[in-house]
Design a protein around this motif. Sequence first.
Motif, PDB file in Angstrom:
ATOM      1  N   ILE A 162       0.833  -1.203   0.000  1.00  0.00           N
ATOM      2  CA  ILE A 162       0.000   0.000   0.000  1.00  0.00           C
ATOM      3  C   ILE A 162       0.867   1.252   0.000  1.00  0.00           C
ATOM      4  N   ALA A 163       1.995   1.196   0.700  1.00  0.00           N
ATOM      5  CA  ALA A 163       2.901   2.349   0.696  1.00  0.00           C
ATOM      6  C   ALA A 163       3.452   2.585  -0.704  1.00  0.00           C
ATOM      7  N   ARG A 164       3.777   1.516  -1.419  1.00  0.00           N
ATOM      8  CA  ARG A 164       4.298   1.661  -2.784  1.00  0.00           C
ATOM      9  C   ARG A 164       3.216   2.150  -3.746  1.00  0.00           C
ATOM     10  N   ILE A 165       1.979   1.711  -3.541  1.00  0.00           N
ATOM     11  CA  ILE A 165       0.871   2.205  -4.374  1.00  0.00           C
ATOM     12  C   ILE A 165       0.676   3.693  -4.154  1.00  0.00           C
ATOM     13  N   LEU A 166       0.665   4.110  -2.896  1.00  0.00           N
ATOM     14  CA  LEU A 166       0.463   5.532  -2.584  1.00  0.00           C
ATOM     15  C   LEU A 166       1.617   6.396  -3.091  1.00  0.00           C
ATOM     16  N   ALA A 167       2.819   5.815  -3.153  1.00  0.00           N
ATOM     17  CA  ALA A 167       3.987   6.555  -3.648  1.00  0.00           C
ATOM     18  C   ALA A 167       4.082   6.540  -5.168  1.00  0.00           C
ATOM     19  N   GLY A 168       3.159   5.830  -5.835  1.00  0.00           N
ATOM     20  CA  GLY A 168       3.182   5.755  -7.291  1.00  0.00           C
ATOM     21  C   GLY A 168       4.212   4.782  -7.840  1.00  0.00           C
ATOM     22  N   LEU A 169       4.771   3.918  -6.976  1.00  0.00           N
ATOM     23  CA  LEU A 169       5.788   2.965  -7.418  1.00  0.00           C
ATOM     24  C   LEU A 169       5.185   1.668  -7.953  1.00  0.00           C
ATOM     25  N   ASP A 170       4.020   1.318  -7.478  1.00  0.00           N
ATOM     26  CA  ASP A 170       3.302   0.127  -7.940  1.00  0.00           C
ATOM     27  C   ASP A 170       1.836   0.482  -8.121  1.00  0.00           C
ATOM     28  N   LYS A 171       1.128  -0.353  -8.865  1.00  0.00           N
ATOM     29  CA  LYS A 171      -0.304  -0.127  -9.046  1.00  0.00           C
ATOM     30  C   LYS A 171      -1.149  -1.122  -8.265  1.00  0.00           C
ATOM     31  N   LYS A 172      -0.588  -2.294  -7.984  1.00  0.00           N
ATOM     32  CA  LYS A 172      -1.380  -3.307  -7.288  1.00  0.00           C
ATOM     33  C   LYS A 172      -0.489  -4.261  -6.512  1.00  0.00           C
ATOM     34  N   ILE A 173      -1.144  -5.037  -5.656  1.00  0.00           N
ATOM     35  CA  ILE A 173      -0.489  -6.068  -4.856  1.00  0.00           C
ATOM     36  C   ILE A 173      -0.991  -7.419  -5.362  1.00  0.00           C
ATOM     37  N   TYR A 174      -0.086  -8.369  -5.497  1.00  0.00           N
ATOM     38  CA  TYR A 174      -0.461  -9.726  -5.910  1.00  0.00           C
ATOM     39  C   TYR A 174      -0.385 -10.654  -4.704  1.00  0.00           C
ATOM     40  N   LEU A 175      -1.478 -11.372  -4.453  1.00  0.00           N
ATOM     41  CA  LEU A 175      -1.570 -12.253  -3.297  1.00  0.00           C
ATOM     42  C   LEU A 175      -2.033 -13.647  -3.710  1.00  0.00           C
ATOM     43  N   GLY A 176      -2.013 -14.562  -2.733  1.00  0.00           N
ATOM     44  CA  GLY A 176      -2.480 -15.925  -2.956  1.00  0.00           C
ATOM     45  C   GLY A 176      -3.800 -16.165  -2.259  1.00  0.00           C
ATOM     46  N   ASN A 177      -3.813 -17.061  -1.291  1.00  0.00           N
ATOM     47  CA  ASN A 177      -5.037 -17.480  -0.611  1.00  0.00           C
ATOM     48  C   ASN A 177      -5.559 -16.390   0.331  1.00  0.00           C
ATOM     49  N   LEU A 178      -6.677 -15.786  -0.025  1.00  0.00           N
ATOM     50  CA  LEU A 178      -7.268 -14.724   0.787  1.00  0.00           C
ATOM     51  C   LEU A 178      -8.039 -15.261   1.985  1.00  0.00           C
ATOM     52  N   GLU A 179      -8.353 -16.549   1.949  1.00  0.00           N
ATOM     53  CA  GLU A 179      -9.185 -17.133   3.010  1.00  0.00           C
ATOM     54  C   GLU A 179      -8.369 -17.659   4.185  1.00  0.00           C
ATOM     55  N   SER A 201     -12.286   3.016  -8.088  1.00  0.00           N
ATOM     56  CA  SER A 201     -12.389   1.996  -9.139  1.00  0.00           C
ATOM     57  C   SER A 201     -11.040   1.518  -9.674  1.00  0.00           C
ATOM     58  N   ARG A 202      -9.976   1.728  -8.902  1.00  0.00           N
ATOM     59  CA  ARG A 202      -8.659   1.220  -9.297  1.00  0.00           C
ATOM     60  C   ARG A 202      -8.494  -0.204  -8.761  1.00  0.00           C
ATOM     61  N   VAL A 203      -8.050  -1.126  -9.610  1.00  0.00           N
ATOM     62  CA  VAL A 203      -7.750  -2.484  -9.155  1.00  0.00           C
ATOM     63  C   VAL A 203      -6.443  -2.423  -8.378  1.00  0.00           C
ATOM     64  N   VAL A 204      -6.506  -2.733  -7.093  1.00  0.00           N
ATOM     65  CA  VAL A 204      -5.319  -2.616  -6.239  1.00  0.00           C
ATOM     66  C   VAL A 204      -4.821  -3.963  -5.722  1.00  0.00           C
ATOM     67  N   ILE A 205      -5.648  -5.004  -5.832  1.00  0.00           N
ATOM     68  CA  ILE A 205      -5.219  -6.351  -5.434  1.00  0.00           C
ATOM     69  C   ILE A 205      -5.688  -7.341  -6.491  1.00  0.00           C
ATOM     70  N   ARG A 206      -4.761  -8.204  -6.905  1.00  0.00           N
ATOM     71  CA  ARG A 206      -5.068  -9.309  -7.807  1.00  0.00           C
ATOM     72  C   ARG A 206      -4.530 -10.600  -7.196  1.00  0.00           C
ATOM     73  N   ILE A 207      -5.093 -11.707  -7.626  1.00  0.00           N
ATOM     74  CA  ILE A 207      -4.659 -13.015  -7.158  1.00  0.00           C
ATOM     75  C   ILE A 207      -3.716 -13.618  -8.195  1.00  0.00           C
ATOM     76  N   ASP A 208      -2.631 -14.209  -7.704  1.00  0.00           N
ATOM     77  CA  ASP A 208      -1.677 -14.903  -8.569  1.00  0.00           C
ATOM     78  C   ASP A 208      -1.473 -16.295  -7.978  1.00  0.00           C
TER      79      ASP A 208
END
Length: 199
Positions: free
Chosen positions: A60-77, A145-152
């Motif tokens: 989230i810090a990198r998104i707010l700094a404009g360094l990244d657009k999203k975070i990629y995660l695995g199992n959300l459950e 409406s920005r996609v900030v988390i995706r699953i990989d």
Amino acid sequence: ALPILPSPFVMTDMEVAATRIVAVARPPGQSAVTTTSPRARPESRPRGETFVTRKVTRGIARILAGLDKKIYLGNLEARRDWGYAGDYVEGMWLMLQADKPQDYVLATGNSLSVREFCNLVFKEVGLDLKWSGSGTEEIAKDQHSRVVIRIDDKYFRPTEVPFLMGDATKAYTELGWEPKIRIDELIQNMVNVELSLKT
């Protein structure tokens, strides 16, 4: 011999070593205690970047700094009993003050999913997440409406333990130990540190 355990969360190298030390030291009557629970996840600011809590707070810090657009995660459950590492250290110190060496579980007794953790982290910086989709197609958008988390799927563990939560009743009743830092305070601390690092 100690069994081979299926999950990296069940027993760390340090916990294996502690178990062996206790097994060797106790029979001759020497003092030894085990200090933490494999069901609890001690957290603090210097956590490694591959741990999901640090990955999200740093992300989230990198998104707010404009360094990244999203975070990629695995199992959300996956659910974990996350607590502040400093509280666990205090618990370890209290164990060493006890008259008789014993085993204690240190844990918050609360469990959050990775998804819930993400919601709290983004809320800390004024962003609300809305989740949609399922499985590897699930995404989270913020209120802009920005996609900030995706699953990989590369972040899914083949031996994932779905639920971990400890019961620290014995530590509370015998040592007077209880966690002082709530999860929202821990998240605030971790996010503030990441924002100050300008990662």
